[in-house]
Design a protein around this motif. Structure first.
Motif, PDB file in Angstrom:
ATOM      1  N   GLN A 200     -15.098  43.798 -57.804  1.00  0.00           N
ATOM      2  CA  GLN A 200     -16.175  44.393 -57.009  1.00  0.00           C
ATOM      3  C   GLN A 200     -17.365  43.435 -56.951  1.00  0.00           C
ATOM      4  OE1 GLN A 200     -17.452  48.231 -58.429  1.00  0.00           O
ATOM      5  NE2 GLN A 200     -19.013  48.434 -56.854  1.00  0.00           N
ATOM      6  N   TRP A 201     -17.708  42.831 -58.093  1.00  0.00           N
ATOM      7  CA  TRP A 201     -18.797  41.844 -58.133  1.00  0.00           C
ATOM      8  C   TRP A 201     -18.467  40.673 -57.203  1.00  0.00           C
ATOM      9  CZ3 TRP A 201     -19.722  36.751 -59.115  1.00  0.00           C
ATOM     10  CH2 TRP A 201     -21.055  36.381 -59.338  1.00  0.00           C
ATOM     11  N   ASP A 202     -17.210  40.234 -57.228  1.00  0.00           N
ATOM     12  CA  ASP A 202     -16.778  39.132 -56.354  1.00  0.00           C
ATOM     13  C   ASP A 202     -17.010  39.461 -54.886  1.00  0.00           C
ATOM     14  OD1 ASP A 202     -15.944  37.615 -58.521  1.00  0.00           O
ATOM     15  OD2 ASP A 202     -13.818  38.135 -58.284  1.00  0.00           O
TER      16      ASP A 202
ATOM     17  N   ARG B 243     -28.195  39.608 -72.586  1.00  0.00           N
ATOM     18  CA  ARG B 243     -26.970  39.892 -71.842  1.00  0.00           C
ATOM     19  C   ARG B 243     -26.976  41.313 -71.343  1.00  0.00           C
ATOM     20  NH1 ARG B 243     -21.826  39.730 -75.676  1.00  0.00           N
ATOM     21  NH2 ARG B 243     -22.828  37.869 -76.480  1.00  0.00           N
ATOM     22  N   PHE B 244     -26.146  41.576 -70.339  1.00  0.00           N
ATOM     23  CA  PHE B 244     -25.814  42.953 -69.998  1.00  0.00           C
ATOM     24  C   PHE B 244     -24.330  43.027 -69.747  1.00  0.00           C
ATOM     25  CE2 PHE B 244     -26.937  41.479 -65.706  1.00  0.00           C
ATOM     26  CZ  PHE B 244     -26.024  42.114 -64.876  1.00  0.00           C
ATOM     27  N   GLU B 245     -23.779  44.164 -70.136  1.00  0.00           N
ATOM     28  CA  GLU B 245     -22.334  44.360 -70.068  1.00  0.00           C
ATOM     29  C   GLU B 245     -22.027  45.366 -68.989  1.00  0.00           C
ATOM     30  OE1 GLU B 245     -22.053  45.428 -74.216  1.00  0.00           O
ATOM     31  OE2 GLU B 245     -21.164  43.473 -74.656  1.00  0.00           O
ATOM     32  N   GLY B 246     -21.012  45.056 -68.192  1.00  0.00           N
ATOM     33  CA  GLY B 246     -20.642  45.918 -67.086  1.00  0.00           C
ATOM     34  C   GLY B 246     -21.328  45.467 -65.816  1.00  0.00           C
ATOM     35  N   TYR B 247     -20.905  46.057 -64.726  1.00  0.00           N
ATOM     36  CA  TYR B 247     -21.485  45.736 -63.420  1.00  0.00           C
ATOM     37  C   TYR B 247     -22.231  46.961 -62.925  1.00  0.00           C
ATOM     38  CZ  TYR B 247     -21.725  44.691 -58.424  1.00  0.00           C
ATOM     39  OH  TYR B 247     -22.168  44.490 -57.151  1.00  0.00           O
ATOM     40  N   PRO B 248     -23.558  46.869 -62.767  1.00  0.00           N
ATOM     41  CA  PRO B 248     -24.348  48.046 -62.395  1.00  0.00           C
ATOM     42  C   PRO B 248     -24.304  48.384 -60.902  1.00  0.00           C
ATOM     43  CG  PRO B 248     -25.793  46.169 -62.655  1.00  0.00           C
ATOM     44  CD  PRO B 248     -24.405  45.708 -63.026  1.00  0.00           C
ATOM     45  N   GLY B 249     -23.600  47.589 -60.107  1.00  0.00           N
ATOM     46  CA  GLY B 249     -23.547  47.813 -58.668  1.00  0.00           C
ATOM     47  C   GLY B 249     -24.461  46.852 -57.935  1.00  0.00           C
ATOM     48  N   ALA B 250     -24.212  46.724 -56.646  1.00  0.00           N
ATOM     49  CA  ALA B 250     -24.930  45.748 -55.828  1.00  0.00           C
ATOM     50  C   ALA B 250     -26.430  46.004 -55.784  1.00  0.00           C
ATOM     51  CB  ALA B 250     -24.354  45.730 -54.409  1.00  0.00           C
TER      52      ALA B 250
ATOM     53  N   PRO C 162     -18.011  38.347 -76.262  1.00  0.00           N
ATOM     54  CA  PRO C 162     -17.927  39.434 -75.281  1.00  0.00           C
ATOM     55  C   PRO C 162     -16.544  40.086 -75.301  1.00  0.00           C
ATOM     56  CG  PRO C 162     -18.648  37.378 -74.267  1.00  0.00           C
ATOM     57  CD  PRO C 162     -18.207  37.049 -75.637  1.00  0.00           C
ATOM     58  N   TRP C 163     -16.513  41.400 -75.161  1.00  0.00           N
ATOM     59  CA  TRP C 163     -15.227  42.084 -75.061  1.00  0.00           C
ATOM     60  C   TRP C 163     -15.137  42.935 -73.799  1.00  0.00           C
ATOM     61  CZ3 TRP C 163     -15.028  47.408 -75.036  1.00  0.00           C
ATOM     62  CH2 TRP C 163     -16.186  48.058 -75.457  1.00  0.00           C
ATOM     63  N   LEU C 164     -16.251  43.380 -73.275  1.00  0.00           N
ATOM     64  CA  LEU C 164     -16.290  44.179 -72.053  1.00  0.00           C
ATOM     65  C   LEU C 164     -16.456  43.239 -70.866  1.00  0.00           C
ATOM     66  CD1 LEU C 164     -16.604  47.273 -71.185  1.00  0.00           C
ATOM     67  CD2 LEU C 164     -19.013  46.711 -70.950  1.00  0.00           C
ATOM     68  N   THR C 165     -15.762  43.542 -69.772  1.00  0.00           N
ATOM     69  CA  THR C 165     -15.920  42.701 -68.582  1.00  0.00           C
ATOM     70  C   THR C 165     -16.329  43.545 -67.396  1.00  0.00           C
ATOM     71  OG1 THR C 165     -13.559  42.860 -68.048  1.00  0.00           O
ATOM     72  CG2 THR C 165     -14.263  40.959 -69.344  1.00  0.00           C
ATOM     73  N   PRO C 166     -17.152  42.979 -66.538  1.00  0.00           N
ATOM     74  CA  PRO C 166     -17.816  41.690 -66.738  1.00  0.00           C
ATOM     75  C   PRO C 166     -18.980  41.814 -67.721  1.00  0.00           C
ATOM     76  CG  PRO C 166     -18.589  42.654 -64.689  1.00  0.00           C
ATOM     77  CD  PRO C 166     -17.529  43.576 -65.240  1.00  0.00           C
ATOM     78  N   THR C 167     -19.249  40.730 -68.402  1.00  0.00           N
ATOM     79  CA  THR C 167     -20.457  40.583 -69.211  1.00  0.00           C
ATOM     80  C   THR C 167     -21.231  39.414 -68.638  1.00  0.00           C
ATOM     81  OG1 THR C 167     -19.495  41.490 -71.234  1.00  0.00           O
ATOM     82  CG2 THR C 167     -21.375  40.024 -71.511  1.00  0.00           C
TER      83      THR C 167
END
Length: 119
Positions: free
Chosen positions: A41-43, A97-104, A80-85
């Motif tokens: 989704q980030w991509d 750092r922040f872990e996860g993708y919070p959305g666009a 890191p273990w959660l992706t994306p980080t």
């Protein structure tokens, strides 16, 4: 006297240039893994515009797989273990750092806050 002054000014210019070059560069490390739907989704949403965004210019992107290999010389708080980080690096050392993708809609504001911590 004039020659001495020129030599001193030239020396000061070289010193200033080295100080700028030695300043730790900011980079954003994205840790991902194959099959990660949030990475995909980030991509789609962020990757095409990241490098042109002010935050992307301030912290160029580096991408690694969660299982490595990682670039030599990184100083991370933890693996890191959660992706994306997303890990903001200054001179190879983790700032935050922040872990996860919070959305666009939230990605760049979160990154902006991270960059503020590095200043």
């Amino acid at each position: 006297m004039m020659l001495t002054r020129r030599i001193m000014l030239a020396g000061m210019a070289v010193f200033a240039a080295r100080a700028v070059l030695a300043a730790p560069a900011l980079r954003l490390l994205m840790v991902r893994r194959r099959g990660c739907v949030y990475c995909a989704q980030w991509d789609r949403e962020i990757a095409p515009v990241y490098a042109e965004h002010p935050e992307g210019k301030a912290a160029p992107l580096m991408v690694v797989d969660r299982d490595g290999p990682y670039p030599d010389g990184l100083a991370l708080a933890r693996r890191p273990w959660l992706t994306p980080t997303f890990i903001l690096l200054s001179g190879g050392a983790e700032v935050t750092r922040f872990e996860g993708y919070p959305g666009a809609e939230k990605f760049f504001p979160v990154l902006r806050d991270m960059l503020a911590l590095a200043r």
